[in-house]
Design a protein around this motif. Sequence first.
Motif, PDB file in Angstrom:
ATOM      1  N   ARG A   1      -3.699 -10.950  -2.094  1.00  0.00           N
ATOM      2  CA  ARG A   1      -4.255 -10.485  -3.367  1.00  0.00           C
ATOM      3  C   ARG A   1      -4.315  -8.961  -3.338  1.00  0.00           C
ATOM      4  N   PHE A   2      -3.248  -8.342  -3.806  1.00  0.00           N
ATOM      5  CA  PHE A   2      -3.141  -6.885  -3.728  1.00  0.00           C
ATOM      6  C   PHE A   2      -3.769  -6.239  -4.956  1.00  0.00           C
ATOM      7  N   LYS A   3      -4.274  -5.022  -4.754  1.00  0.00           N
ATOM      8  CA  LYS A   3      -4.916  -4.274  -5.833  1.00  0.00           C
ATOM      9  C   LYS A   3      -4.400  -2.846  -5.844  1.00  0.00           C
ATOM     10  N   PHE A   4      -4.199  -2.323  -7.047  1.00  0.00           N
ATOM     11  CA  PHE A   4      -3.879  -0.916  -7.196  1.00  0.00           C
ATOM     12  C   PHE A   4      -5.159  -0.101  -7.034  1.00  0.00           C
ATOM     13  N   LEU A   5      -5.128   0.836  -6.099  1.00  0.00           N
ATOM     14  CA  LEU A   5      -6.260   1.731  -5.841  1.00  0.00           C
ATOM     15  C   LEU A   5      -7.534   0.954  -5.547  1.00  0.00           C
TER      16      LEU A   5
ATOM     17  N   ILE B   1      -8.825  -1.344  -7.075  1.00  0.00           N
ATOM     18  CA  ILE B   1      -9.583  -1.613  -8.305  1.00  0.00           C
ATOM     19  C   ILE B   1      -8.912  -2.689  -9.141  1.00  0.00           C
ATOM     20  N   TRP B   2      -7.669  -2.436  -9.502  1.00  0.00           N
ATOM     21  CA  TRP B   2      -6.966  -3.304 -10.440  1.00  0.00           C
ATOM     22  C   TRP B   2      -6.077  -4.266  -9.674  1.00  0.00           C
ATOM     23  N   ARG B   3      -6.341  -5.551  -9.839  1.00  0.00           N
ATOM     24  CA  ARG B   3      -5.573  -6.567  -9.132  1.00  0.00           C
ATOM     25  C   ARG B   3      -4.157  -6.630  -9.683  1.00  0.00           C
ATOM     26  N   PHE B   4      -3.190  -6.664  -8.777  1.00  0.00           N
ATOM     27  CA  PHE B   4      -1.792  -6.707  -9.175  1.00  0.00           C
ATOM     28  C   PHE B   4      -1.320  -8.148  -9.220  1.00  0.00           C
ATOM     29  N   ASP B   5      -1.248  -8.705 -10.422  1.00  0.00           N
ATOM     30  CA  ASP B   5      -0.622  -9.994 -10.645  1.00  0.00           C
ATOM     31  C   ASP B   5       0.013  -9.985 -12.026  1.00  0.00           C
TER      32      ASP B   5
ATOM     33  N   ASP C   1       0.816  -1.210   0.000  1.00  0.00           N
ATOM     34  CA  ASP C   1       0.000   0.000   0.000  1.00  0.00           C
ATOM     35  C   ASP C   1       0.854   1.267   0.000  1.00  0.00           C
ATOM     36  N   SER C   2       1.996   1.208   0.670  1.00  0.00           N
ATOM     37  CA  SER C   2       2.857   2.387   0.735  1.00  0.00           C
ATOM     38  C   SER C   2       3.599   2.644  -0.576  1.00  0.00           C
ATOM     39  N   LEU C   3       3.668   1.629  -1.437  1.00  0.00           N
ATOM     40  CA  LEU C   3       4.410   1.769  -2.690  1.00  0.00           C
ATOM     41  C   LEU C   3       3.533   1.778  -3.938  1.00  0.00           C
ATOM     42  N   GLU C   4       2.240   1.501  -3.794  1.00  0.00           N
ATOM     43  CA  GLU C   4       1.412   1.325  -4.986  1.00  0.00           C
ATOM     44  C   GLU C   4       1.341   2.594  -5.834  1.00  0.00           C
TER      45      GLU C   4
END
Length: 445
Positions: free
Chosen positions: A394-398, A400-404, A249-252
């Motif tokens: 399962r991380f997401k940008f904002l 909304i958009w899943r980061f994989d 979250d701190s780097l997204e």
Amino acid sequence: MSNPSRVIRSSNVLLLLTGYQMHWFDAKQQRYRISLPGVVNVFVLACVYAGCFAQHFQPSALLKTLQDVSPFLYGLTRLQLLLSIKVFSYAIYASVRAVGVASALTASLPLKSPPGHRHVKKELFAYGLLCSTFVVLLCFGLYIGYELEFKLPPLKDIMVGSALFVPHLVLAGALRFYCIFAWLARERLQQLQAEVDELLTIGQMRTEMQLVAGASSVSIAATPSTVDSLLSQCEQLQQLAANFGNFFDSLEHSLLLLLGINANCLLFGLYAFVYYSSTWYVLFDDRRQRIFYAGNASIYACIGCDYLCLLLAQTLLEQQVGIASNDLRDIWHGSKPKKQNNWNSGFKLVWLFFLQSIQFSERLSTALGQRTVLPKRMRRIAKDMRAILSNCFRFKFLSIWRFDVANFALLQLLQLLIIALIVIYHYLDDAIQLTNERFDSNNDE
């Protein structure tokens, strides 16, 4: 001996030199602390950047030529300059925020690994992730320097280029910072998987022995110490997931800004390449043509180095999941897992920690599928751990958009498609205008 703290220290030194960090990693306390040399370095770098930034608003033959040759490229340069000043300011703020979260993550990680050739290869791979872009950039720089006979361009031109490059260099530190800590998280997940696998195997063996011996052998069932150990592993997994989630979250936003500034660089490079190859090359001699092509290729090479591991991840992920499934099947059938002879054994997805989480989740799912093998309490803990792996990683940008890997690759393809359409549009529009001018000239004659 492979030492993860040495990798963190190496990345810390590199990020201090590039101006991304102002904190020094204290290996004894496993925390980042503010560093006076780091603060001074960032201040000096900011002063240099301010001077280079001001050169874009002074009379410059380079910028005047660029504006006369292509107003579109000049506009992209101005856009890059506008993004750069925001990027430089935000990168410093985001770095201060990220090191605080990283300290909580490092405090929960074992930063020493047992000796072994395998661990050394992993550490070397981590150094490759950290320095590969700089090595590629150095190679292009040496070649361009050779073509220039190692004579520096005018100082004003260097400052104009530095105003565009320095913020990009600083912001790219966020990507390297993320890679190193993802590598550490992957190592920790691997350790947890081995420990949990041992506990599940013990629980399975004791339960099977109880079923064979009969109801009188209650003492063979899973002991409280085994269950407590598994519960401790679950808590550590939860802590790792929470800490790394906060770190992401701190780097997204930094990673998203890097994607945007990289897209603008790719548009600039591709547009310049198309027009240079079609018309502008006649204005330059052979040596300067080679310089242009080398400089243009360095844009794609450096950005490609930052994204290479993500592109490689898709293939290695599928292969590793298949290998893990076969090994687990052999374990549950009582046979020794077959030794894998992989060409990429030294290049397994070291920094893509979610590869390890998928293997971990697969192991838990296999254990939970044996309904009569594990005690109920151990099954509940295993379900909790599987839920952590399925949801918390399962991380997401904002949001909304899943980061994989798949989504990241699709985003890059979409960016390249948009860039190609913009270049084609401008090229066809200029061709149509040139044709109309020729018709008008013929009609006047």
